[in-house]
Scaffold this motif. Sequence first.
Motif, short mmCIF file in Angstrom:
data_model
loop_
_atom_site.label_atom_id
_atom_site.label_comp_id
_atom_site.label_asym_id
_atom_site.label_seq_id
_atom_site.Cartn_x
_atom_site.Cartn_y
_atom_site.Cartn_z
N THR A 106 -5.62 3.03 -6.35
CA THR A 106 -4.72 3.66 -5.38
C THR A 106 -3.53 4.30 -6.07
OG1 THR A 106 -5.34 2.01 -3.71
CG2 THR A 106 -3.34 3.29 -3.31
N SER A 107 -2.98 3.62 -7.06
CA SER A 107 -1.79 4.13 -7.75
C SER A 107 -2.07 5.39 -8.56
CB SER A 107 -1.21 3.05 -8.67
OG SER A 107 -0.84 1.90 -7.95
N PHE A 108 -3.31 5.52 -9.06
CA PHE A 108 -3.61 6.64 -9.96
C PHE A 108 -4.71 7.56 -9.44
CE2 PHE A 108 -1.51 3.46 -12.55
CZ PHE A 108 -0.60 4.23 -13.27
N ILE A 117 3.56 6.10 -5.57
CA ILE A 117 3.31 6.24 -7.00
C ILE A 117 2.22 7.27 -7.24
CG2 ILE A 117 2.52 5.02 -9.08
CD1 ILE A 117 3.67 2.44 -7.77
N ALA A 118 1.19 7.24 -6.40
CA ALA A 118 0.04 8.13 -6.57
C ALA A 118 0.40 9.60 -6.44
CB ALA A 118 -1.05 7.77 -5.56
N LYS A 119 1.50 9.92 -5.79
CA LYS A 119 1.90 11.31 -5.63
C LYS A 119 2.18 11.98 -6.97
CE LYS A 119 3.89 10.72 -1.00
NZ LYS A 119 5.12 10.75 -0.18
N ASN A 120 2.46 11.17 -7.98
CA ASN A 120 2.77 11.71 -9.31
C ASN A 120 1.66 11.45 -10.32
OD1 ASN A 120 5.53 12.69 -8.79
ND2 ASN A 120 6.01 10.53 -8.48
N ALA A 121 0.48 11.06 -9.84
CA ALA A 121 -0.63 10.77 -10.76
C ALA A 121 -0.95 12.00 -11.60
CB ALA A 121 -1.86 10.35 -9.96
N GLY A 122 -1.08 11.78 -12.90
CA GLY A 122 -1.42 12.87 -13.81
C GLY A 122 -0.25 13.70 -14.27
N ARG A 130 0.82 -1.21 0.00
CA ARG A 130 0.00 0.00 0.00
C ARG A 130 0.85 1.25 0.00
NH1 ARG A 130 -5.54 1.67 -0.24
NH2 ARG A 130 -5.58 3.80 0.51
N ARG A 131 1.91 1.25 0.80
CA ARG A 131 2.78 2.43 0.87
C ARG A 131 3.48 2.66 -0.47
NH1 ARG A 131 3.48 0.26 6.07
NH2 ARG A 131 5.54 -0.63 5.69
N ALA A 132 3.83 1.57 -1.14
CA ALA A 132 4.46 1.72 -2.46
C ALA A 132 3.48 2.34 -3.45
CB ALA A 132 4.93 0.35 -2.96
N LEU A 133 2.23 1.93 -3.40
CA LEU A 133 1.22 2.48 -4.31
C LEU A 133 0.96 3.95 -4.00
CD1 LEU A 133 -1.40 -0.43 -4.43
CD2 LEU A 133 0.59 -0.06 -5.90
N ILE A 183 4.03 5.15 -18.12
CA ILE A 183 4.63 3.82 -18.24
C ILE A 183 5.53 3.54 -17.05
CG2 ILE A 183 6.30 2.45 -19.54
CD1 ILE A 183 5.09 3.52 -22.07
N GLU A 184 6.34 4.51 -16.65
CA GLU A 184 7.24 4.31 -15.52
C GLU A 184 6.45 4.04 -14.24
OE1 GLU A 184 11.15 7.00 -16.34
OE2 GLU A 184 9.26 8.09 -16.17
N ARG A 185 5.38 4.80 -14.05
CA ARG A 185 4.58 4.61 -12.85
C ARG A 185 3.83 3.28 -12.89
NH1 ARG A 185 0.90 8.75 -13.26
NH2 ARG A 185 1.93 9.71 -15.05
N TRP A 186 3.37 2.91 -14.09
CA TRP A 186 2.68 1.62 -14.23
C TRP A 186 3.64 0.48 -13.89
CZ3 TRP A 186 -2.49 1.24 -16.14
CH2 TRP A 186 -2.96 -0.08 -16.23
N GLN A 187 4.86 0.58 -14.36
CA GLN A 187 5.84 -0.46 -14.07
C GLN A 187 6.11 -0.58 -12.58
OE1 GLN A 187 9.06 0.80 -16.63
NE2 GLN A 187 8.55 -0.75 -18.16
N LYS A 188 6.21 0.56 -11.91
CA LYS A 188 6.44 0.52 -10.46
C LYS A 188 5.24 -0.11 -9.74
CE LYS A 188 9.63 4.42 -10.19
NZ LYS A 188 9.85 5.80 -9.65
N MET A 189 4.05 0.19 -10.22
CA MET A 189 2.86 -0.42 -9.64
C MET A 189 2.91 -1.93 -9.80
SD MET A 189 -1.12 -0.03 -10.90
CE MET A 189 -0.78 -0.97 -12.41
N MET A 190 3.28 -2.40 -10.99
CA MET A 190 3.36 -3.83 -11.22
C MET A 190 4.45 -4.47 -10.37
SD MET A 190 0.87 -4.42 -13.16
CE MET A 190 1.26 -6.15 -13.27
#
Length: 354
Positions: free
Chosen positions: A209-211, A131-136, A125-128, A143-150
């Motif tokens: 959560t990530s986005f 990532i969410a801090k940079n949503a949008g 959850r903390r990792a997601l 792509i970079e954020r999606w990879q980190k989510m995966m």
Amino acid sequence: LPSCRPSSPLNRFSPPSSSYTIMLFSSRHIFSAVARRSQLVPSLTTRQLTTRSTITNRSSTTTYATKSICNRLEQNQLQIRSLSTPADQSIGGVLQSKPPDELTPEMTTGVQDATDMYMRYGIGRRALEEIAKNAGKESPSLIERWQKMMEAFLGTQVHVLAGLGYAPNEEGMALYNQQLGMLMQTLDPETQEKVRVQGRDTWRLVLSTSFNVPLEEIEAKEVSIVDARNAMHKVSLRMLDPAFLDIVKKKCDAIEATREDGMTPAEMQMRHSIVQEAMISHVYLGGEPALVSELGFGEGERGYVFLQLVMSEHQSDPLVAQYVSSGMMQVLNAAGLDPATLQKIAEKAAENNK
């Protein structure tokens, strides 16, 4: 890509849909990054790992994400011995992992519950949320954020399965999926649906959560199976467009080979990145209007994420899967990542590891 969930139609505890085709081929790359960054496995192990995936669906993807998180984990073995484990069952304090001979419904829901728990309340959850801090934002890219989510999601799955004795690698996940597939054939429809819905809900949690997409908004955009099939048919047509395939081929052909005896992991990763970027910029977000907008999911990154969230409900539909896989195979062929080539690379890697 079509969508970016890591799992086969039967891998219900993973995310769903068109991204999965790429995931199957891309998981090897993601696993290495997962292991390097994950806090759910020993730091020594994660540092030594080398081997998604990005935008693909759960039943058609993430894609490369499986092979490497695991090579090193396998070599070093997870420190998972319980305090109650007799010393004679371990070597050097390391429990010798042995996967179960078969899955039970209780074990399957346990895996789903544990994965969901980590992604909802734990390190995942903390990792997601990071990532969410940079949503949008344009940087880091979608792509970079999606990879980190995966990476966060797959790392959590590997951690959970290792606790059951599965090898923390591609083979371990493949064995679990095989056993899950056999189990699903024996379950009654009500239990099958429970497993499917729980897997979908966990994937939606990870993605929302990530986005920064409220889950309540997803319910308002749910689509029927007919609309879902029509949407993925349009996605497939864009993937099969000769002009798009030519763009992918030319960009991948421009990659300078570093060895004459075959494609290196670094070159494979570059080709996957090209595919992922092309899928986002040309298939989903390119054109006037963009496909996500035409389908009623909104504009830009948020529209793309909404499409993935909503389509997760229908990721196991045979016709949806057919549209996705037919398109992705042609895209991967254009990128020089056809199954025959990937098989040769895997065989060569196996020989080098002997």
